[in-house]
Scaffold this motif. Structure first.
Motif, PDB file in Angstrom:
ATOM      1  N   GLY A  53       0.943  -1.124   0.083  1.00 15.24           N
ATOM      2  CA  GLY A  53      -0.147  -0.068  -0.070  1.00 15.24           C
ATOM      3  C   GLY A  53       0.839   1.224   0.150  1.00 15.24           C
ATOM      4  N   PRO A 105       5.155   2.662   1.167  1.00 11.64           N
ATOM      5  CA  PRO A 105       6.632   2.203   1.446  1.00 11.64           C
ATOM      6  C   PRO A 105       6.474   1.849   2.810  1.00 11.64           C
ATOM      7  CG  PRO A 105       6.586   4.328   0.331  1.00 11.64           C
ATOM      8  CD  PRO A 105       5.123   4.245   0.579  1.00 11.64           C
ATOM      9  N   ASP A 111       7.475  -7.339   0.917  1.00 14.71           N
ATOM     10  CA  ASP A 111       7.129  -5.659   0.787  1.00 14.71           C
ATOM     11  C   ASP A 111       6.901  -5.852  -0.773  1.00 14.71           C
ATOM     12  OD1 ASP A 111       6.689  -3.389   0.385  1.00 14.71           O
ATOM     13  OD2 ASP A 111       8.511  -2.680   1.329  1.00 14.71           O
ATOM     14  N   THR A 112       5.430  -5.897  -1.108  1.00 13.30           N
ATOM     15  CA  THR A 112       4.981  -6.170  -2.428  1.00 13.30           C
ATOM     16  C   THR A 112       4.669  -4.685  -2.827  1.00 13.30           C
ATOM     17  OG1 THR A 112       2.847  -6.296  -1.513  1.00 13.30           O
ATOM     18  CG2 THR A 112       3.893  -8.352  -1.708  1.00 13.30           C
ATOM     19  N   GLN A 166      -0.023  -1.952  -7.948  1.00 15.27           N
ATOM     20  CA  GLN A 166      -1.178  -1.095  -8.296  1.00 15.27           C
ATOM     21  C   GLN A 166      -2.337  -1.531  -8.702  1.00 15.27           C
ATOM     22  OE1 GLN A 166       0.767   1.171 -11.133  1.00 15.27           O
ATOM     23  NE2 GLN A 166       1.213   2.870  -9.760  1.00 15.27           N
ATOM     24  N   THR A 167      -3.445  -0.952  -8.464  1.00 17.56           N
ATOM     25  CA  THR A 167      -4.853  -1.454  -9.078  1.00 17.56           C
ATOM     26  C   THR A 167      -4.699  -1.704 -10.435  1.00 17.56           C
ATOM     27  OG1 THR A 167      -5.946   0.215  -7.637  1.00 17.56           O
ATOM     28  CG2 THR A 167      -7.062  -0.750  -9.487  1.00 17.56           C
ATOM     29  N   ASP A 209       4.996   6.750  -9.894  1.00 13.53           N
ATOM     30  CA  ASP A 209       5.708   6.713  -8.740  1.00 13.53           C
ATOM     31  C   ASP A 209       7.135   7.024  -8.863  1.00 13.53           C
ATOM     32  OD1 ASP A 209       4.130   5.707  -6.250  1.00 13.53           O
ATOM     33  OD2 ASP A 209       3.742   3.773  -7.721  1.00 13.53           O
ATOM     34  N   ARG A 237       4.687   8.987  -4.783  1.00  6.96           N
ATOM     35  CA  ARG A 237       4.016   9.229  -5.945  1.00  6.96           C
ATOM     36  C   ARG A 237       4.615  10.757  -6.532  1.00  6.96           C
ATOM     37  NH1 ARG A 237       0.267   5.763  -8.054  1.00  6.96           N
ATOM     38  NH2 ARG A 237      -0.254   7.465  -9.396  1.00  6.96           N
ATOM     39  N   ARG A 282      -5.196   5.810  -2.140  1.00  9.66           N
ATOM     40  CA  ARG A 282      -5.173   6.662  -3.204  1.00  9.66           C
ATOM     41  C   ARG A 282      -6.186   7.538  -3.031  1.00  9.66           C
ATOM     42  NH1 ARG A 282      -3.395   3.235  -8.096  1.00  9.66           N
ATOM     43  NH2 ARG A 282      -3.695   5.451  -9.181  1.00  9.66           N
TER      44      ARG A 282
HETATM   45  C1  6R9 Z   1      -1.561  -2.522  -4.198  1.00 12.55           C
HETATM   46  C2  6R9 Z   1      -1.945  -1.300  -3.934  1.00 12.55           C
HETATM   47  C3  6R9 Z   1      -0.868   1.910  -5.625  1.00 12.55           C
HETATM   48  C4  6R9 Z   1       0.025   2.823  -5.123  1.00 12.55           C
HETATM   49  C5  6R9 Z   1       1.469   2.839  -5.789  1.00 12.55           C
HETATM   50  C6  6R9 Z   1       2.362   3.273  -4.886  1.00 12.55           C
HETATM   51  C7  6R9 Z   1       1.801   2.638  -3.492  1.00 12.55           C
HETATM   52  C8  6R9 Z   1       1.498   0.185  -3.222  1.00 12.55           C
HETATM   53  C9  6R9 Z   1       3.689  -0.171  -2.313  1.00 12.55           C
HETATM   54  C10 6R9 Z   1       3.325   1.244  -2.728  1.00 12.55           C
HETATM   55  C11 6R9 Z   1       5.810   1.663  -1.865  1.00 12.55           C
HETATM   56  C12 6R9 Z   1       4.674  -0.807  -1.745  1.00 12.55           C
HETATM   57  N1  6R9 Z   1       2.195   1.417  -3.026  1.00 12.55           N
HETATM   58  N2  6R9 Z   1       2.606  -0.817  -2.634  1.00 12.55           N
HETATM   59  N3  6R9 Z   1       4.585   2.066  -2.357  1.00 12.55           N
HETATM   60  N4  6R9 Z   1       5.663   0.064  -1.534  1.00 12.55           N
HETATM   61  N5  6R9 Z   1       5.067  -1.799  -1.527  1.00 12.55           N
HETATM   62  O1  6R9 Z   1      -1.971  -0.474  -2.909  1.00 12.55           O
HETATM   63  O2  6R9 Z   1      -2.823  -0.512  -4.953  1.00 12.55           O
HETATM   64  O3  6R9 Z   1      -4.379   1.135  -4.013  1.00 12.55           O
HETATM   65  O4  6R9 Z   1      -3.688   1.206  -6.399  1.00 12.55           O
HETATM   66  O5  6R9 Z   1      -2.256   1.950  -4.914  1.00 12.55           O
HETATM   67  O6  6R9 Z   1       0.306   2.598  -3.913  1.00 12.55           O
HETATM   68  O7  6R9 Z   1       2.338   4.632  -4.610  1.00 12.55           O
HETATM   69  O8  6R9 Z   1       1.448   3.470  -6.799  1.00 12.55           O
HETATM   70  P1  6R9 Z   1      -3.176   0.763  -5.317  1.00 12.55           P
END
Ligand code: 6R9
Length: 645
Positions: free
Chosen positions: A383, A385, A407-408, A411-412, A496, A511, A522
């Protein structure tokens, strides 16, 4: 300095993927992508096997994203029916209600029964292949039944987060053209009632075109039902036939729509298709969480987000895994709720978000220590960092130092995880989202649009397609091209910023478009600004993110009132209430500062970056103020901000 935390020996020894395999498969997945994905696709049960693996091109003038296009399948058969011979009486879902003590177990056979019956109810209402059904539900088993019932008949689900307001729901119903909405009487979160049916009624009236509302009973509250339109879940399913033949769909037929915020006002309905999404989500879920038969999985994500779609619902179901479904919040009735659920269900894999970890850290170690968390093997984060403090707390206190943290990053839009330290071969680097998943080619672009070689910072892009990526924005393919494929032609642009170190680890820096990340959600600045500006006293608003110890970022609004409007607390409260009503509580501004005027360049563009500095109390280094149309306005904003601190 690079601090690497190696994967524990015993886990690495049993992991699906070891280091030589990771290296070999990653290299192969880039060299012969079609062979790699064709082999992965054997994971699914196809009705008609595909002959062509991919037809893809990221050139915006001729964008093509097609995977397994001539294959056919049914998603619910892959998620449910195929597990029945071996697992009919085993639990598919372990549901825990908002209040402790309220729980349900749903077996694979029960899940199948409910899905078939609801699919028949939908069919009876005239829902056919390709129709969009909106789902506005709490985290209860019926929500998953609803999604699976849609895809059984080839309908397309559009799940809307139950924390969104009636207005936000109405926008999404209208955009998708949904004729049927599935909801519940009420939701429960942290002891509070969420009036879902009431919101759905308002939304249906505002959106128009809704022929039927199906209402599941969650609290049993007496909610008004509109005769001829509203249908009670219980009686309708009892009366329905328990077998619904699965509808054969093409791999490129849509599976679901999911809305997310972008940098302009309207939310985007990202469209995901069936074959490629299921192949990649199903195979990557078991790899990145190193799931083994018998491991109980728990993702804390709400069903309204992509994390839940891919890795709480589709991933576990496709693999026949048992997963926990929790309706509530981590701090109700007290801050040991999560830990007691992990203990109760012997959870092996726990996937959560940094913001929740940061809020639980504040409660200290005692609530965790009171529980036996020895069942945990792998932890996941998503979601935003994860800051190293939260990382170490999760690792040491929750994981007892034994569990790798995946740590995955994704994005949508991407549908599946793109960057991750796969447990086994890839050591953890706290704060970094690991290395590319199979078939994924990250590219770091400099400001001139040139790829950075080796270590460096820039915009995060990806070259080459992957099966689970979104195909378009519903009704707005142009916006899809403009947003993701035009900024760096030939590449998918994520929005990002990123930093790659000398070992090939990627750390997301946040972002770089006008999107905020508040508690992992988001929110587009323009969407927030238009909600604020819809108040009749407001002339103009600018929204920026400020660093926040728990939420990551919080919403800071600069608001300019129309002439003669009094700047007072009551008006502030009214504006905040309006934002909650237009979008939902997740969009609540943390702070609101009256600004006599907003800083703009001579082209009239609001200088949000400058405002973000000011909101953070950093009044120096405001960048080039010579381009300002009205430099005095900035001095006045700084004076007021300082006074408000
Ligand atoms: C899966 C999800 C996507 C945005 C993405 C980024 C941030 C998601 C992250 C992360 C750093 C991670 N993001 N995972 N930043 N490390 N492990 O969250 O989808 O709701 O579409 O958000 O979230 O900025 O561009 P979504």
């Amino acid at each position: 300095m690079t601090e690497l935390v190696p994967v524990p020996q015993d886990l690495a020894a049993r992991a699906h993927v070891d280091l030589p395999t990771y290296r070999r498969r990653y290299a192969e997945s880039l060299r012969s992508a079609d062979d790699f994905w064709a082999a992965e696709a054997a994971f699914l049960d196809w009705i008609r096997p595909f002959r062509e693996v991919s037809d893809t091109n990221f050139d915006p003038a001729d964008l093509r994203i097609r995977w397994f296009a001539d294959g056919t399948l049914n998603a619910s058969v892959n998620c449910i029916d195929r597990h029945l011979p071996a697992k009919a009486d085993q639990p598919a879902l372990l549901w825990e209600g908002d209040r402790p003590g309220e729980s349900r177990t749903v077996t694979w056979a029960e899940l199948a029964d409910q899905v078939n019956r609801l699919a028949n109810v939908l069919r009876g209402l005239g829902v056919a292949k390709g129709d969009v059904v909106t789902i506005y539900m709490p985290v209860i088993p019926e929500a998953i039944v609803a999604m699976m019932a849609c895809v059984r008949i080839g309908a397309v689900h559009s799940v809307v987060f139950s924390g969104f307001s009636a207005e936000a729901l109405a926008d999404r119903i209208r955009d998708a053209g949904a004729r049927v909405v599935i909801t519940a009487d009420e939701g429960l979160r942290g002891g509070r009632v969420v009036p879902l049916k009431r919101n759905a009624d308002h939304a249906a009236a505002a959106a128009g075109g809704v022929a039927h509302l199906i209402v599941a009973a969650r609290t049993g509250a007496a909610v008004p039902m509109t005769p001829g339109r509203d249908i009670r879940w219980g009686p309708a399913l009892t009366a329905a036939d328990p077998w619904c033949p699965p509808v054969e769909v093409g791999a490129e037929d849509p599976l679901f729509v999911l809305y997310t915020s972008g940098s302009t006002g309207r939310p985007k309905g990202l469209v995901h298709t069936t074959g490629g999404y299921l192949v990649q989500v199903g195979t990557s879920w078991r790899t990145i969480f190193d799931w083994h038969e018998g491991n109980v999985f728990w993702s804390t994500a709400d069903i309204g987000w992509v994390t839940a779609h891919s890795y709480k619902i589709y991933g576990p179901l496709l693999n026949g895994a048992t997963s926990v479904l929790f309706e509530g919040v981590p701090t109700f009735p007290d801050s040991s709720r999560w830990w007691s659920i992990i203990e109760k269900h012997r959870v092996a894999i726990f996937y959560t978000a940094p913001t929740a970890i940061r809020s639980l850290m504040r409660e200290g170690e005692a609530p965790v220590r009171r529980h036996d968390l020895s069942s945990l093997r792998v932890l996941g984060s998503v979601g935003e960092p994860i800051n190293p403090d939260a990382w170490h707390w999760l690792h040491r206190i929750v994981g007892g130092g034994r569990c790798p943290i995946v740590d995955t990053y994704w994005q949508t839009e991407t549908g599946s995880v793109l960057l991750v330290p796969i447990p086994g071969p890839v050591a953890n680097k706290p704060g970094a989202a690991g290395k590319p998943y199979f078939g994924i080619r990250p590219v770091v672009m400099d400001t001139a649009g040139r790829p950075v070689a080796g270590a460096g910072r820039g915009s995060l892009c990806f070259a080459g397609s992957w099966p689970a990526q979104a195909r378009t924005i519903l009704h707005d393919h142009d916006r899809f091209l403009r947003t993701y494929f035009s900024p760096f032609p030939g590449h998918f642009f994520t929005g990002d910023g990123v930093e790659r170190d000398g070992l090939g680890y990627y750390r997301i820096t946040g972002r770089i478009d006008d999107v905020l990340n508040v508690s992992g959600h988001r929110l587009g600045t323009v969407e927030l600004e238009s909600a604020i500006a819809s108040h009749p006293a407001v002339a103009e608003a600018a929204v920026v993110g400020v660093p926040h110890p728990v939420k990551g970022q919080a919403i800071f609004a600069f608001v300019t009132l129309k002439a003669d409007q009094p700047e007072n607390e009551a008006l502030k409260a009214a504006i905040v209430a309006l934002v909650r009503e237009r979008i939902g509580p997740i969009a609540t501004p943390e702070a609101l500062l009256w600004a006599p005027a907003l800083p703009k360049n001579r082209a009239g563009k609001i200088l949000r970056r400058m405002l973000a500095r000011i909101a953070a109390g950093d009044y120096h280094d405001l960048g080039d103020t010579t381009t300002l149309a009205d430099p005095e306005a900035v001095d006045e904003i700084i004076r007021r901000h300082r006074a408000s601190q």
